[in-house]
Write a protein that holds these residues in place. Structure first.
Motif, PDB file in Angstrom:
ATOM      1  N   LYS A   1       1.420  14.188   5.324  1.00  0.00           N
ATOM      2  CA  LYS A   1       2.598  13.457   5.796  1.00  0.00           C
ATOM      3  C   LYS A   1       2.260  12.001   6.131  1.00  0.00           C
ATOM      4  O   LYS A   1       1.148  11.704   6.573  1.00  0.00           O
ATOM      5  CB  LYS A   1       3.108  14.187   7.044  1.00  0.00           C
ATOM      6  CG  LYS A   1       4.516  13.872   7.427  1.00  0.00           C
ATOM      7  CD  LYS A   1       4.953  14.773   8.573  1.00  0.00           C
ATOM      8  CE  LYS A   1       6.143  14.164   9.267  1.00  0.00           C
ATOM      9  NZ  LYS A   1       6.419  14.778  10.539  1.00  0.00           N
ATOM     10  N   CYS A   2       3.204  11.128   5.937  1.00  0.00           N
ATOM     11  CA  CYS A   2       3.047   9.701   6.258  1.00  0.00           C
ATOM     12  C   CYS A   2       2.543   9.525   7.703  1.00  0.00           C
ATOM     13  O   CYS A   2       3.072  10.148   8.633  1.00  0.00           O
ATOM     14  CB  CYS A   2       4.403   9.019   6.090  1.00  0.00           C
ATOM     15  SG  CYS A   2       4.476   7.356   6.730  1.00  0.00           S
ATOM     16  N   PHE A   3       1.536   8.675   7.878  1.00  0.00           N
ATOM     17  CA  PHE A   3       0.994   8.431   9.223  1.00  0.00           C
ATOM     18  C   PHE A   3       2.069   7.886  10.161  1.00  0.00           C
ATOM     19  O   PHE A   3       2.152   8.276  11.331  1.00  0.00           O
ATOM     20  CB  PHE A   3      -0.151   7.408   9.150  1.00  0.00           C
ATOM     21  CG  PHE A   3      -1.454   7.981   8.684  1.00  0.00           C
ATOM     22  CD1 PHE A   3      -2.126   8.935   9.433  1.00  0.00           C
ATOM     23  CD2 PHE A   3      -2.022   7.550   7.510  1.00  0.00           C
ATOM     24  CE1 PHE A   3      -3.339   9.455   9.006  1.00  0.00           C
ATOM     25  CE2 PHE A   3      -3.236   8.052   7.067  1.00  0.00           C
ATOM     26  CZ  PHE A   3      -3.892   9.014   7.817  1.00  0.00           C
ATOM     27  N   LEU A   4       2.852   6.952   9.679  1.00  0.00           N
ATOM     28  CA  LEU A   4       3.860   6.343  10.553  1.00  0.00           C
ATOM     29  C   LEU A   4       4.826   7.393  11.079  1.00  0.00           C
ATOM     30  O   LEU A   4       5.202   7.386  12.252  1.00  0.00           O
ATOM     31  CB  LEU A   4       4.641   5.262   9.804  1.00  0.00           C
ATOM     32  CG  LEU A   4       4.019   3.870   9.754  1.00  0.00           C
ATOM     33  CD1 LEU A   4       4.884   2.943   8.911  1.00  0.00           C
ATOM     34  CD2 LEU A   4       3.833   3.287  11.154  1.00  0.00           C
TER      35      LEU A   4
ATOM     36  N   VAL B   1       0.848  -1.204   0.000  1.00  0.00           N
ATOM     37  CA  VAL B   1       0.000   0.000   0.000  1.00  0.00           C
ATOM     38  C   VAL B   1       0.883   1.254   0.000  1.00  0.00           C
ATOM     39  O   VAL B   1       0.553   2.256  -0.645  1.00  0.00           O
ATOM     40  CB  VAL B   1      -0.966  -0.017   1.207  1.00  0.00           C
ATOM     41  CG1 VAL B   1      -1.744   1.287   1.312  1.00  0.00           C
ATOM     42  CG2 VAL B   1      -1.943  -1.186   1.090  1.00  0.00           C
ATOM     43  N   CYS B   2       2.025   1.203   0.687  1.00  0.00           N
ATOM     44  CA  CYS B   2       2.933   2.370   0.699  1.00  0.00           C
ATOM     45  C   CYS B   2       3.332   2.767  -0.727  1.00  0.00           C
ATOM     46  O   CYS B   2       3.493   3.951  -1.021  1.00  0.00           O
ATOM     47  CB  CYS B   2       4.198   2.062   1.496  1.00  0.00           C
ATOM     48  SG  CYS B   2       3.925   1.996   3.260  1.00  0.00           S
ATOM     49  N   ASP B   3       3.481   1.763  -1.604  1.00  0.00           N
ATOM     50  CA  ASP B   3       3.874   2.064  -2.984  1.00  0.00           C
ATOM     51  C   ASP B   3       2.780   2.801  -3.744  1.00  0.00           C
ATOM     52  O   ASP B   3       3.041   3.372  -4.791  1.00  0.00           O
ATOM     53  CB  ASP B   3       4.245   0.767  -3.721  1.00  0.00           C
ATOM     54  CG  ASP B   3       5.558   0.203  -3.224  1.00  0.00           C
ATOM     55  OD1 ASP B   3       6.561   0.928  -3.255  1.00  0.00           O
ATOM     56  OD2 ASP B   3       5.571  -0.953  -2.771  1.00  0.00           O
TER      57      ASP B   3
ATOM     58  N   ARG C   1       0.387   8.518  -1.669  1.00  0.00           N
ATOM     59  CA  ARG C   1       1.030   9.755  -2.125  1.00  0.00           C
ATOM     60  C   ARG C   1       1.554  10.610  -0.974  1.00  0.00           C
ATOM     61  O   ARG C   1       2.014  11.719  -1.178  1.00  0.00           O
ATOM     62  CB  ARG C   1       0.014  10.564  -2.940  1.00  0.00           C
ATOM     63  CG  ARG C   1      -0.305   9.882  -4.276  1.00  0.00           C
ATOM     64  CD  ARG C   1      -1.179  10.717  -5.129  1.00  0.00           C
ATOM     65  NE  ARG C   1      -2.439  10.989  -4.440  1.00  0.00           N
ATOM     66  CZ  ARG C   1      -3.482  11.584  -5.012  1.00  0.00           C
ATOM     67  NH1 ARG C   1      -3.397  12.006  -6.243  1.00  0.00           N
ATOM     68  NH2 ARG C   1      -4.583  11.792  -4.335  1.00  0.00           N
ATOM     69  N   ARG C   2       1.427  10.122   0.249  1.00  0.00           N
ATOM     70  CA  ARG C   2       1.868  10.943   1.389  1.00  0.00           C
ATOM     71  C   ARG C   2       3.393  11.108   1.404  1.00  0.00           C
ATOM     72  O   ARG C   2       4.132  10.213   0.998  1.00  0.00           O
ATOM     73  CB  ARG C   2       1.395  10.327   2.699  1.00  0.00           C
ATOM     74  CG  ARG C   2      -0.100  10.504   2.857  1.00  0.00           C
ATOM     75  CD  ARG C   2      -0.582  10.118   4.219  1.00  0.00           C
ATOM     76  NE  ARG C   2      -1.988  10.446   4.310  1.00  0.00           N
ATOM     77  CZ  ARG C   2      -2.527  11.191   5.259  1.00  0.00           C
ATOM     78  NH1 ARG C   2      -1.796  11.659   6.244  1.00  0.00           N
ATOM     79  NH2 ARG C   2      -3.817  11.462   5.251  1.00  0.00           N
ATOM     80  N   GLU C   3       3.779  12.228   1.948  1.00  0.00           N
ATOM     81  CA  GLU C   3       5.198  12.594   1.961  1.00  0.00           C
ATOM     82  C   GLU C   3       5.945  11.827   3.061  1.00  0.00           C
ATOM     83  O   GLU C   3       5.490  11.757   4.202  1.00  0.00           O
ATOM     84  CB  GLU C   3       5.274  14.095   2.247  1.00  0.00           C
ATOM     85  CG  GLU C   3       6.620  14.700   2.061  1.00  0.00           C
ATOM     86  CD  GLU C   3       6.607  16.171   2.477  1.00  0.00           C
ATOM     87  OE1 GLU C   3       7.545  16.862   2.108  1.00  0.00           O
ATOM     88  OE2 GLU C   3       5.653  16.592   3.176  1.00  0.00           O
TER      89      GLU C   3
ATOM     90  N   GLY D   1       0.356   0.056   6.029  1.00  0.00           N
ATOM     91  CA  GLY D   1       0.758   0.116   4.624  1.00  0.00           C
ATOM     92  C   GLY D   1       1.988  -0.695   4.258  1.00  0.00           C
ATOM     93  O   GLY D   1       1.975  -1.415   3.254  1.00  0.00           O
ATOM     94  N   PRO D   2       3.092  -0.627   5.040  1.00  0.00           N
ATOM     95  CA  PRO D   2       4.302  -1.348   4.625  1.00  0.00           C
ATOM     96  C   PRO D   2       4.120  -2.859   4.582  1.00  0.00           C
ATOM     97  O   PRO D   2       4.861  -3.549   3.885  1.00  0.00           O
ATOM     98  CB  PRO D   2       5.331  -0.983   5.712  1.00  0.00           C
ATOM     99  CG  PRO D   2       4.803   0.230   6.382  1.00  0.00           C
ATOM    100  CD  PRO D   2       3.310   0.167   6.265  1.00  0.00           C
ATOM    101  N   ALA D   3       3.152  -3.383   5.352  1.00  0.00           N
ATOM    102  CA  ALA D   3       3.002  -4.840   5.458  1.00  0.00           C
ATOM    103  C   ALA D   3       1.787  -5.353   4.706  1.00  0.00           C
ATOM    104  O   ALA D   3       1.416  -6.516   4.856  1.00  0.00           O
ATOM    105  CB  ALA D   3       2.872  -5.222   6.938  1.00  0.00           C
TER     106      ALA D   3
HETATM  107  S1  SF4 Z   1       2.822   3.989   6.159  1.00  0.00           S
HETATM  108 FE1  SF4 Z   1       0.752   4.568   5.535  1.00  0.00          FE
HETATM  109  S2  SF4 Z   1       0.813   6.800   5.309  1.00  0.00           S
HETATM  110 FE2  SF4 Z   1       2.935   6.083   5.335  1.00  0.00          FE
HETATM  111  S3  SF4 Z   1       3.462   5.784   3.176  1.00  0.00           S
HETATM  112 FE3  SF4 Z   1       2.711   3.802   3.932  1.00  0.00          FE
HETATM  113  S4  SF4 Z   1       0.532   3.789   3.453  1.00  0.00           S
HETATM  114 FE4  SF4 Z   1       1.230   5.916   3.295  1.00  0.00          FE
END
Ligand code: SF4
Ligand code: SF4
Length: 319
Positions: free
Chosen positions: A224-227, A196-198, A201-203, A235-237
């Motif tokens: 901005k990225c939530f994490l 999902v991170c890919d 569009r968040r920075e 998203g990363p997983a």
């Molecule tokens: S962790 Fe969430 S907010 Fe951050 S880039 Fe991934 S999907 Fe987007």
């Protein structure tokens, strides 16, 4: 070309996946030019004997998980008849949110649901029984299984379409693949091979965070990225294909797209947190305490199919 004979079955789920199928709207009319739906209990008056008497099927689409003996029986029956079996939605693919009940025993779950929830008014603690004697005769309810399971635990699955429910784009892709008739090989995921991170569009700037926080405690930066703002975002997983729609709507990814090339989605996320949390201490459960419910947050849709889920001890026994 003759139309594909398709069965749709709702196992243990909320029904949202059946509604999801209708979300394709008028595109359904195009799809129906190529398929005949011959079994769909939520939309047609069909009985067990109708399914049993059906000759072979081309496709069986199952949403929901295996939670009771009826689910298991019907999914095995569908598998025996269908050339292609599709696990449709997070419950069918990964076990779904109800998989978190595997943290306790079946009796724990029944006690919680029928006695302890604040909205339950059940002073005599009545619980479902397998056989009920009514004036008209005996009625039978399917027995609840000890554990909730994804459907691949009882039948070989050909295609997986995850999501809660799957996004329209992926549903249409599923029907394109099915009607084109070009088999995709075993365990084919209708979705992205990226996370999902890919698709988000968040920075992402610092790629570090000091500690985790809770959603309602933070004023959010919508760009901005939530994490990086200390909020759990799966998203990363999580397998992409959804277009990061929740994140676009300012809600962190909950992980419904399922695991991506790993056997344990929650463990993958813990690894990701380990790489961005910067504390003087080794990353420990303490850093995750702000999540309040780490298992519920990290394994929301996938506990039944996770490595730790497989090792949960139930009623003093093992799995
Ligand atoms: S962790 Fe969430 S907010 Fe951050 S880039 Fe991934 S999907 Fe987007
Ligand atoms: S995947 Fe989500 S929408 Fe589909 S049945 Fe399960 S809970 Fe409902």
């Amino acid at each position: 070309m003759s139309k594909l004979k398709v069965a749709v079955y709702w196992a243990a789920g909320c029904g949202g996946c059946d509604v999801g199928l209708l979300d394709v709207n008028e595109a359904l009319l195009e799809v129906l030019k190529d398929i005949d739906i011959v079994f769909w209990p939520v939309a047609m008056d069909v009985k067990y004997k109708d399914l049993e008497s059906l000759p072979n099927l081309d496709v069986a689409i199952v949403n929901g998980s295996i939670r009771n003996e009826e689910n298991e029986h019907i999914v095995k029956l569908l598998r025996s008849k269908a050339r292609t079996l599709v696990a449709f939605g997070s419950c069918a693919c990964e076990g779904g949110t109800q998989g978190l009940a595997n943290l306790g025993s079946k009796q724990d779950m029944l006690k919680t649901v029928y006695e302890e929830t604040p909205t339950t008014g059940n002073p005599q603690a009545v619980k479902p029984s397998r056989v009920f004697k009514a004036p008209e005769g005996e009625l039978y309810l399917p027995d609840i299984l000890e554990l909730n399971k994804p459907i691949e635990s009882v039948a070989k699955v050909d295609y997986y379409v995850s999501g809660c429910p799957p996004p329209v784009k992926l549903i249409l892709r599923l029907f394109q693949i099915l009607t084109a008739g070009n088999a995709q090989g075993p365990k084919f995921y209708i979705g992205s091979d990226k996370s999902v991170c890919d698709e988000c569009r968040r920075e992402r700037v610092s790629k570090t965070v000091q500690s985790m926080n809770r959603l309602y405690r933070r004023a959010l930066d919508p760009e901005k990225c939530f994490l990086e703002q200390g909020l759990l975002c799966m998203g990363p997983a999580t397998r992409g294909g959804c277009g990061a729609k929740c994140v676009e709507a300012n809600v962190p990814c909950g992980g419904c797209g399922g695991r991506l090339n790993v056997s344990d989605q929650g463990a993958r996320m813990i690894g990701a947190l380990g790489s961005i949390l910067t504390t003087d201490e080794p990353i420990s459960i303490g850093a995750l305490e702000a999540l309040k419910d780490p298992v519920g947050a990290l394994y929301k849709y996938c506990f039944s199919s996770s490595l730790i889920g497989r090792g949960v001890r139930v009623g003093g026994g093992g799995r």
